[in-house]
Design a protein around this motif. Structure first.
Motif, mmCIF file in Angstrom:
data_model
loop_
_atom_site.group_PDB
_atom_site.id
_atom_site.type_symbol
_atom_site.label_atom_id
_atom_site.label_comp_id
_atom_site.label_asym_id
_atom_site.label_seq_id
_atom_site.Cartn_x
_atom_site.Cartn_y
_atom_site.Cartn_z
ATOM 1 N N ALA A 10 -20.370 24.413 12.328
ATOM 2 C CA ALA A 10 -20.618 22.711 12.365
ATOM 3 C C ALA A 10 -21.911 22.473 11.528
ATOM 4 N N HIS A 11 -23.009 23.312 11.843
ATOM 5 C CA HIS A 11 -24.325 22.817 11.358
ATOM 6 C C HIS A 11 -25.240 24.135 10.988
ATOM 7 N N PRO A 12 -26.206 24.078 9.947
ATOM 8 C CA PRO A 12 -27.030 25.037 9.844
ATOM 9 C C PRO A 12 -27.779 25.351 11.139
ATOM 10 N N ASP A 13 -27.989 26.573 11.345
ATOM 11 C CA ASP A 13 -28.472 27.536 12.543
ATOM 12 C C ASP A 13 -27.600 27.790 13.591
ATOM 13 N N ASP A 14 -26.325 26.934 13.622
ATOM 14 C CA ASP A 14 -25.476 27.313 14.633
ATOM 15 C C ASP A 14 -24.786 28.784 14.570
ATOM 16 N N GLU A 15 -24.809 29.101 13.264
ATOM 17 C CA GLU A 15 -23.937 30.684 13.017
ATOM 18 C C GLU A 15 -25.112 31.545 13.487
ATOM 19 N N PHE A 87 -18.559 13.971 12.801
ATOM 20 C CA PHE A 87 -17.494 14.491 12.330
ATOM 21 C C PHE A 87 -16.119 13.880 13.066
ATOM 22 N N ASP A 88 -16.178 12.999 14.150
ATOM 23 C CA ASP A 88 -15.137 12.265 14.544
ATOM 24 C C ASP A 88 -14.946 10.821 13.695
ATOM 25 N N LEU A 119 -20.976 20.198 24.122
ATOM 26 C CA LEU A 119 -21.757 18.709 24.186
ATOM 27 C C LEU A 119 -21.420 18.072 22.784
ATOM 28 N N ASN A 120 -21.833 18.534 21.807
ATOM 29 C CA ASN A 120 -21.866 18.397 20.539
ATOM 30 C C ASN A 120 -20.345 18.165 19.755
ATOM 31 N N ILE A 121 -20.064 16.707 19.670
ATOM 32 C CA ILE A 121 -18.905 16.491 18.979
ATOM 33 C C ILE A 121 -18.303 17.312 18.017
ATOM 34 N N TYR A 127 -14.034 23.613 16.270
ATOM 35 C CA TYR A 127 -13.052 24.521 17.262
ATOM 36 C C TYR A 127 -11.608 24.002 16.614
ATOM 37 N N GLN A 128 -11.353 22.592 16.857
ATOM 38 C CA GLN A 128 -10.027 22.306 16.645
ATOM 39 C C GLN A 128 -9.471 22.628 15.334
ATOM 40 N N ALA A 129 -10.497 22.427 14.355
ATOM 41 C CA ALA A 129 -9.765 22.645 13.037
ATOM 42 C C ALA A 129 -9.754 24.086 12.559
#
Length: 226
Positions: A10-15, A87-88, A119-121, A127-129
């Motif tokens: 979703a965001h930079p650094d998550d990877e 994202f919602d 926790l993060n929307i 994940y759903q995508a």
């Protein structure tokens, strides 16, 4: 032909936080790795919207993405600008189509992505995508999907229910994960924040103790088609 990995974050650094050590190890073992980052990852922190400031920060953050992912051996990065922590507010189909587009181009065998109950929307919707874009139909390239945990998101959800069942020894690549994370100067925090160098090491030690390793990353296996 080398097997291909796609990280969908979703965001930079998550990877890096989620699977940086594992992907670095797999690249060393001959896999090709690619990263898709869906969100611009910064504007939710603004109290007052300042376009010039925002654009400069996003530009700098993108430079950090390329530096960080290069360290772990990622071959190419795809960056989109869905709104940070919003994202919602975007039709799910729009995000699914981006995942499908990149997936079609890369034809990955394996996807690493977020945990569905973070926790993060934005993590939840990513994940759903991914699940929607990789329905197991004829000619689908993706046969394995893993969910990763992200410090300061997964463990802050209550009740905690992330239950990993795959553990990867990253004793030889933890240094690359940490080096990559230090490129994210705008994202890295000071201990005792979980998203700190000390926090990354402690999490790797915690997961390692559960598996008999020195340092590890842990995942939930979502799908594995053999």
């Amino acid at each position: 032909m080398n097997k291909k990995i796609l990280i969908v974050a979703a965001h930079p650094d998550d990877e890096i936080l989620g699977c940086g050590g594992t992907v670095a190890r797999m690249v060393r073992e001959g896999y090709e790795a690619y990263t898709l980052i869906l969100g611009e990852g910064i504007t939710s922190r603004d109290e007052v919207r300042n376009r010039a400031k925002r654009d400069a920060e996003i530009c700098e953050l993108r430079k950090q993405i390329y530096k960080a992912t290069k360290i772990i051996g990622v071959k190419d990065v795809f960056i989109y600008d869905f709104p940070d922590n919003r994202f919602d507010t975007v039709p799910l189909l729009d995000i699914v189509k981006v995942v499908e587009k990149v997936k079609s181009e890369i034809q990955p065998d394996i996807i690493f992505t977020h945990y569905e109950h973070d926790l993060n929307i934005d993590h939840q919707i990513t994940y759903q995508a991914v699940i929607t874009a990789t329905r197991p139909m004829v000619h689908e390239s993706v046969n394995t999907i893993y969910s990763f945990e992200v410090l300061s998101s997964t463990e802050w959800k209550y009740p905690q229910n992330y239950s990993p069942n795959v553990f990867v020894d990253i004793s030889d690549t933890l240094d690359l994960k940490i080096r990559a994370m230090t490129e994210y100067t705008s994202e890295l925090c000071q201990y005792p924040h979980p998203r700190s160098i000390e926090g990354i090491k402690m999490k790797a030690q915690l997961r390692a103790m559960e598996a008999g390793f020195e340092f590890a990353e842990a995942f939930m296996l979502i799908r594995n088609l053999i």
